[in-house]
Design an enzyme around this catalytic site. Structure first.
Site, PDB file in Angstrom:
ATOM      1  N   GLU A   1      -3.714   7.497   0.547  1.00 39.36           N
ATOM      2  CA  GLU A   1      -4.658   6.223   0.438  1.00 39.36           C
ATOM      3  C   GLU A   1      -4.875   5.846   1.541  1.00 39.36           C
ATOM      4  OE1 GLU A   1      -4.879   3.218  -3.027  1.00 39.36           O
ATOM      5  OE2 GLU A   1      -3.788   2.077  -1.251  1.00 39.36           O
TER       6      GLU A   1
ATOM      7  N   HIS B   1      13.803  25.452  -9.603  1.00 38.68           N
ATOM      8  CA  HIS B   1      12.911  25.742 -10.569  1.00 38.68           C
ATOM      9  C   HIS B   1      11.845  26.339 -11.041  1.00 38.68           C
ATOM     10  CE1 HIS B   1      17.764  27.497 -11.418  1.00 38.68           C
ATOM     11  NE2 HIS B   1      17.543  26.694 -10.509  1.00 38.68           N
TER      12      HIS B   1
ATOM     13  N   LYS C   1     -14.773   2.571 -10.072  1.00 32.76           N
ATOM     14  CA  LYS C   1     -14.015   0.759 -10.082  1.00 32.76           C
ATOM     15  C   LYS C   1     -15.787   0.841 -10.420  1.00 32.76           C
ATOM     16  CE  LYS C   1     -11.746  -1.288  -7.511  1.00 32.76           C
ATOM     17  NZ  LYS C   1     -10.032  -1.871  -7.270  1.00 32.76           N
TER      18      LYS C   1
END
Length: 558
Positions: free
Chosen positions: A358, A389, A519
């Site tokens: 960000e 793993h 938004k």
């Protein structure tokens, strides 16, 4: 400032890389210089434990490091650093100072914004947090039925969630005697529904963390929590005993039903992703105790002073930043892995995924021009040994170079089975960075296969698969123990690393306009999801997706 690619120091570095990088073989560099570890590591003595930053397993030599430091100087890193600490409005798109360092300024030396010292206000809020924490943790703060608080629910998103969540997880061993803590961030109703299902309204305290008190996800979740609470409490006046706000909008806080006395403020010079040091850290202080919260601040302040006062060539955040520039802008690396070998740090990579991406996920420079080079990396990671793993295969034998930071405490919080678990963890940590550096040569792999009794035919088939090229760069960051102080120092180290890279690229690390567009469009789309009528106001893909959702919304599944 001229573009990075037109900087003479950068051009010199890039030329050197083109001519010589093929000769940077880590095995050979270590063989040629018995002092390589000492020459390419920093041992930081904080007086509360050591932090060792070993960068010797990087594709660098003294000449490269010297060129990188010269590049940093030519990009004005030192002046930019001083400007940040002195309260200059370095967040130029929002005309704001950037002063998370003031929040943890334990020396109390004045730090001024517009000629006014911010420290008295910072200390006033810290004092208010301290007395509130003491009342809640001691049981003096009572809910509407006279019971003490057992559970804290932090409702926020982004910087109002990721920092406190990461730190409360990392400092769990220090939470004795404190309330349990929960975090609700996602607008997905599952998040709050599942959280509330296990709680009692009588003993729950909600922290609503929103600077503006208008963040859609946070306020929707807060209203849901209030509804749930009032179903039990019935009386709206009881809200004041069970809800507090971390905000700057007194009017909205009051309107919600929270007593302004229970509003903890912060300031526009605190960016969300740098805010855990402020009132946003209230959930941390409640969970682990205010004394431990202060130690967290002190650790960060120690690193701030190291960053501010240490010459660039011995400056941990600066060196980490420069190594990143080397890999991103010369080698073309696109990702950076953060690999903490400590289960308590399991949200550390996620926290700095926001912190870095960000901050430096930008393509416009201070002058308004588009960059012609790479900027912020994709940051990711998981705790060791789980990652070994899962995705280490690609780091070892994949086609992408992925610089990695490995982090581990020397002392564990849980020395169970006489320290056996931690000894195995340490061995794996050490083995991975050595394996990535050294690799495995064909003759070494051949010997192993012969020792395993493979036939000549099988051996030749398997051999290419058993070879590791090595030469994969890593930093090893080893610290005495994961205490509040050391965690504070580590977080601040990475914050300043991100800042330095932003200066090198001439971008603003402290705004986040990229968050806004989605938004805005969501607000437009939300009313279009009502009813069953077709929507034609978007592109065919978005229209088609809305139609599908409307068709499937009421479908009954067997």
């Amino acid at each position: 400032m001229a573009a990075l690619t037109r900087n003479p120091q950068f051009q010199k570095l890039l030329e050197w890389h083109r001519a010589n990088s093929a000769n940077l073989k880590l095995r050979e560099l270590f063989e040629a210089d018995p002092e390589r570890f000492n020459n390419f590591s920093l041992n930081l003595n904080t007086n509360h434990g050591h932090i060792l930053v070993d960068y010797s397993k990087n594709l660098v030599n003294k000449e490269v490091m010297q060129m990188l430091v010269e590049l940093a100087k030519s990009r004005g890193v030192e002046a930019a650093r001083d400007n940040m600490f002195s309260g200059s409005k370095i967040n130029y798109t929002e005309n704001r100072a950037v002063l998370h360092v003031a929040l943890r300024n334990r020396s109390n030396t004045p730090i001024k914004v517009d000629g006014k010292d911010v420290m008295p206000e910072v200390n006033r809020v810290l004092d208010k947090m301290k007395s509130f924490c003491q009342r809640v943790r001691s049981g003096d703060w009572k809910g509407y039925t006279g019971k003490s608080i057992t559970d804290i629910i932090n409702i926020g998103i982004g910087g109002s969630d990721l920092g406190p969540l990461m730190v409360t997880e990392a400092l769990k061993p220090y939470s004795k005697g404190g309330p349990r803590v929960w975090f609700v961030s996602n607008i997905d109703g599952t998040h709050i529904a599942k959280t509330l299902a296990s709680l009692s309204p009588e003993t729950s305290l909600f922290i609503i963390a929103s600077k503006t008190f208008t963040t859609q996800e946070t306020i929707t979740n807060a209203e849901t929590a209030k509804e749930w609470f009032l179903e039990a409490a019935k009386d709206p006046s009881a809200v004041a005993k069970h809800f507090v706000a971390l905000s700057t909008n007194t009017a909205k806080v009051k309107e919600f039903g929270i007593d302004p006395q229970n509003m903890f403020e912060f300031w526009d010079w605190v960016g969300g992703r740098y805010s855990l040091w402020s009132a946003i850290g209230l959930s941390i202080a409640l969970h682990v105790g205010f004394d431990h919260f202060e130690q967290l601040l002190s650790g960060a302040h120690w690193m701030d002073q190291h960053f501010l006062k240490t010459p660039l060539e011995k400056n941990a955040p600066v060196l980490l930043a420069l190594l990143g520039i080397w890999y991103i802008n010369c080698y073309g690396c696109e990702t950076h892995a953060l690999l903490p070998y400590d289960q308590y740090m399991h949200r550390f990579a996620a926290y700095f995924q926001q912190g870095d991406m960000e901050s430096n996920g930008k393509y416009i420079t201070k002058s308004g021009a588009r960059v012609d080079h790479q900027t912020g990396p994709i940051v990711w990671g998981e705790p060791g040994t789980n990652g070994q793993h899962a995705f280490y295969q690609l780091i070892h034998q994949g086609t992408k170079m992925i610089p990695c930071d490995f982090l581990i405490p020397v002392q564990t919080q849980h020395p169970i089975r006489k320290g056996l678990h931690h000894k195995i963890l340490l061995a794996n940590f050490l083995a991975q960075t050595e394996a990535l550096m050294k690799g495995k040569l064909p003759e070494e792999a051949r010997k192993e296969l012969q020792a395993a009794g493979k036939s000549p035919e099988d051996l030749e088939k398997l051999l290419p698969h058993k070879v590791f090229e090595g030469n994969r760069p890593t930093n090893s960051i080893v610290f005495t123990k994961l205490t509040p102080f050391i965690l504070g120092a580590l977080i601040a180290m990475y914050e300043h690393k991100i800042f330095v890279q932003g200066i090198m690229w001439d971008i603003n690390s402290f705004d986040q306009w990229g968050v806004e567009l989605g938004k805005q469009l969501a607000k437009k789309i939300e009313p279009e999801l009502e009813g069953s009528s077709a929507v034609t106001s978007h592109d065919s893909s978005t229209n088609g997706l809305i139609s599908f959702i409307k068709q499937q919304r009421d479908t009954k599944l067997e």
